[in-house]
Scaffold this active site. Structure first.
Site, PDB file in Angstrom:
ATOM      1  N   GLU A 298      59.464  44.868  -4.731  1.00  0.00           N
ATOM      2  CA  GLU A 298      58.408  44.071  -4.091  1.00  0.00           C
ATOM      3  C   GLU A 298      59.005  43.102  -3.068  1.00  0.00           C
ATOM      4  O   GLU A 298      58.512  43.001  -1.942  1.00  0.00           O
ATOM      5  CB  GLU A 298      57.637  43.282  -5.156  1.00  0.00           C
ATOM      6  CG  GLU A 298      56.799  44.174  -6.066  1.00  0.00           C
ATOM      7  CD  GLU A 298      56.041  43.432  -7.149  1.00  0.00           C
ATOM      8  OE1 GLU A 298      55.089  43.997  -7.684  1.00  0.00           O
ATOM      9  OE2 GLU A 298      56.408  42.281  -7.484  1.00  0.00           O
TER      10      GLU A 298
ATOM     11  N   GLY B  70      53.533  33.642  -7.745  1.00  0.00           N
ATOM     12  CA  GLY B  70      53.526  33.678  -6.286  1.00  0.00           C
ATOM     13  C   GLY B  70      54.848  34.051  -5.645  1.00  0.00           C
ATOM     14  O   GLY B  70      55.072  33.740  -4.473  1.00  0.00           O
ATOM     15  N   SER B  71      55.730  34.746  -6.367  1.00  0.00           N
ATOM     16  CA  SER B  71      57.008  35.097  -5.724  1.00  0.00           C
ATOM     17  C   SER B  71      56.776  35.973  -4.493  1.00  0.00           C
ATOM     18  O   SER B  71      57.468  35.830  -3.480  1.00  0.00           O
ATOM     19  CB  SER B  71      57.950  35.784  -6.712  1.00  0.00           C
ATOM     20  OG  SER B  71      57.398  36.997  -7.147  1.00  0.00           O
ATOM     21  N   ASN B  72      55.765  36.819  -4.552  1.00  0.00           N
ATOM     22  CA  ASN B  72      55.475  37.660  -3.372  1.00  0.00           C
ATOM     23  C   ASN B  72      54.808  36.869  -2.252  1.00  0.00           C
ATOM     24  O   ASN B  72      55.103  37.087  -1.073  1.00  0.00           O
ATOM     25  CB  ASN B  72      54.609  38.850  -3.792  1.00  0.00           C
ATOM     26  CG  ASN B  72      55.426  39.859  -4.560  1.00  0.00           C
ATOM     27  OD1 ASN B  72      56.269  40.548  -3.986  1.00  0.00           O
ATOM     28  ND2 ASN B  72      55.219  39.930  -5.870  1.00  0.00           N
TER      29      ASN B  72
ATOM     30  N   HIS C 295      50.509  46.597  -5.969  1.00  0.00           N
ATOM     31  CA  HIS C 295      50.357  46.936  -7.384  1.00  0.00           C
ATOM     32  C   HIS C 295      51.702  47.400  -7.949  1.00  0.00           C
ATOM     33  O   HIS C 295      52.392  48.198  -7.313  1.00  0.00           O
ATOM     34  CB  HIS C 295      49.297  48.028  -7.567  1.00  0.00           C
ATOM     35  CG  HIS C 295      49.013  48.296  -9.007  1.00  0.00           C
ATOM     36  ND1 HIS C 295      48.203  47.468  -9.767  1.00  0.00           N
ATOM     37  CD2 HIS C 295      49.476  49.255  -9.854  1.00  0.00           C
ATOM     38  CE1 HIS C 295      48.176  47.917 -11.006  1.00  0.00           C
ATOM     39  NE2 HIS C 295      48.932  49.000 -11.091  1.00  0.00           N
TER      40      HIS C 295
ATOM     41  N   ASP D 172      42.359  49.074  -7.663  1.00  0.00           N
ATOM     42  CA  ASP D 172      43.538  49.947  -7.463  1.00  0.00           C
ATOM     43  C   ASP D 172      43.228  51.373  -7.004  1.00  0.00           C
ATOM     44  O   ASP D 172      44.011  52.286  -7.259  1.00  0.00           O
ATOM     45  CB  ASP D 172      44.358  50.015  -8.770  1.00  0.00           C
ATOM     46  CG  ASP D 172      44.751  48.637  -9.261  1.00  0.00           C
ATOM     47  OD1 ASP D 172      44.983  47.758  -8.420  1.00  0.00           O
ATOM     48  OD2 ASP D 172      44.829  48.444 -10.486  1.00  0.00           O
TER      49      ASP D 172
ATOM     50  N   ASN E 257      46.438  45.358  -1.071  1.00  0.00           N
ATOM     51  CA  ASN E 257      46.862  44.922  -2.408  1.00  0.00           C
ATOM     52  C   ASN E 257      48.253  45.462  -2.738  1.00  0.00           C
ATOM     53  O   ASN E 257      48.629  46.560  -2.308  1.00  0.00           O
ATOM     54  CB  ASN E 257      45.865  45.451  -3.451  1.00  0.00           C
ATOM     55  CG  ASN E 257      46.197  44.994  -4.858  1.00  0.00           C
ATOM     56  OD1 ASN E 257      46.556  43.835  -5.080  1.00  0.00           O
ATOM     57  ND2 ASN E 257      46.092  45.901  -5.824  1.00  0.00           N
TER      58      ASN E 257
END
Ligand code: GAR
Length: 190
Positions: free
Chosen positions: A176, A14-16, A106, A147, A104
């Protein structure tokens, strides 16, 4: 005035997700409504809760139920969904209820290194094995195929000859962390 509400779906560290929660914490017009995970032991759940965000956890059967997800999002007045390291296919009913409102992240330059099974370090391993000289991240709308939805933005990094999977992973995480929240903000407010 009601803020625009995002639901973040995440399956892992969950860093993003956490980066987005922090970015939108005192945002004037956007807020995170809840974080959903399909894994009860996903570190993202405790981390999000510690930042005061409501968390939800359901098994794979439940998150494949489009009607359930649509009502959940409607109940929580969600306007957008962001997938940040979420590894389940999004049910068609949710995509239909949120057209071009599910985004999303990716960790490759799609259409390269996308599709089923291409997630996290599997992507970086394939990129390094193929001796690519660049990689990057793609932020895109979600459709029925993994994707394959319309691309919103891509950011690139170079790969030197001697670099390995963990070097690439660091570069991707850097991209990111640097770009995802602002791209989400700008797409929502466009
Ligand atoms: C991120 O690198 C994200 O791009 C990737 O999973 C990682 C999740 O990290 N997503 C995919 O591979 C989707 N196919 P995080 O849990 O620390 O945010």
């Amino acid at each position: 005035m009601k803020k625009i509400r995002i639901a973040i779906f995440a399956s892992g560290t969950g860093s993003n997700a956490i980066n987005m929660i922090r970015f939108f914490e005192n945002h004037p017009s956007i807020e995170v409504g809840f974080v959903l995970s399909n894994k009860s032991d996903a570190p993202v759940l405790n981390a999000a809760q510690a930042l005061g965000v409501e968390v939800k956890c359901y098994d794979n059967k439940k998150v494949a139920d489009g009607d359930f997800l649509v009502s959940l999002c409607q109940e929580h007045k969600i306007d957008w969904v962001v997938l940040a390291g979420y590894l389940r296919l999004i049910p068609t009913k949710l995509i239909e209820a949120f057209p071009e409102k599910i985004i999303n992240l990716h960790p490759s330059l799609l259409p390269n290194y996308g599709g089923k099974g291409m997630f996290g370090s599997h992507v970086h391993k394939a990129v390094i094995e193929n001796k690519e000289t660049e990689s990057g991240i793609t932020i895109h709308f979600v459709n029925q195929e993994f994707d394959k939805g319309k691309i919103i933005a891509q950011f690139r990094c170079t790969i030197a000859e001697n670099e390995g999977v963990s070097d690439l992973e660091k570069k991707i995480r850097y991209l990111e962390q640097g770009y995802l929240p602002t791209v989400i903000q700008n797409t929502i407010l466009a």
